[in-house]
Design a protein around this motif. Structure first.
Motif, short mmCIF file in Angstrom:
data_model
loop_
_atom_site.label_atom_id
_atom_site.label_comp_id
_atom_site.label_asym_id
_atom_site.label_seq_id
_atom_site.Cartn_x
_atom_site.Cartn_y
_atom_site.Cartn_z
N SER A 6 0.83 -1.21 0.00
CA SER A 6 0.00 0.00 0.00
C SER A 6 0.86 1.26 0.00
CB SER A 6 -0.92 0.01 1.22
OG SER A 6 -1.82 -1.06 1.17
N ALA A 10 0.71 4.00 -2.88
CA ALA A 10 0.40 5.39 -2.55
C ALA A 10 1.47 6.33 -3.07
CB ALA A 10 0.25 5.54 -1.04
N LYS A 11 2.72 5.92 -2.96
CA LYS A 11 3.82 6.76 -3.45
C LYS A 11 3.76 6.90 -4.97
CE LYS A 11 8.54 7.82 -2.60
NZ LYS A 11 8.56 8.94 -1.70
N MET A 13 1.13 6.66 -6.87
CA MET A 13 -0.04 7.46 -7.25
C MET A 13 0.01 8.87 -6.69
SD MET A 13 -3.18 4.74 -7.13
CE MET A 13 -2.96 4.24 -5.45
N GLY A 14 1.00 9.16 -5.85
CA GLY A 14 1.13 10.50 -5.30
C GLY A 14 0.17 10.78 -4.16
N ASN A 15 -0.28 9.76 -3.47
CA ASN A 15 -1.19 9.91 -2.33
C ASN A 15 -0.46 9.69 -1.02
OD1 ASN A 15 -3.38 10.31 -4.05
ND2 ASN A 15 -3.85 8.14 -4.13
N ARG A 16 -1.12 10.08 0.06
CA ARG A 16 -0.59 9.81 1.39
C ARG A 16 -1.15 8.49 1.88
NH1 ARG A 16 -1.98 14.10 5.58
NH2 ARG A 16 -1.66 12.20 6.73
N LEU A 17 -0.37 7.79 2.67
CA LEU A 17 -0.80 6.53 3.26
C LEU A 17 -1.23 6.78 4.69
CD1 LEU A 17 -1.08 3.43 3.14
CD2 LEU A 17 1.27 3.31 3.98
#
Length: 58
Positions: A6, A10-11, A13-17
């Protein structure tokens, strides 16, 4: 392993985990309880059988 995958996703896709550790702990405890129960239940029944009869399939 799931958290690691995950984190990589997330990295990419540029999202925060965000990990909810309480949910992880609850899932672990529930899984462990199910595994212990369904492991000990047949083992305790098998322990009460005569070994020769158990191996013979009677």
């Amino acid at each position: 392993m799931g958290i690691g995958i995950s984190a990589v996703a997330a990295k990419v896709m540029g999202n925060r985990l965000a990990v909810q550790w309480g949910a992880c702990a609850l899932a672990f405890v529930f899984s462990a309880a199910i595994g212990i129960f369904f492991g000990l239940s047949p083992a305790s029944r098998a322990a009460r059988l005569d070994p020769v009869a158990a191996l013979a399939g009677d």
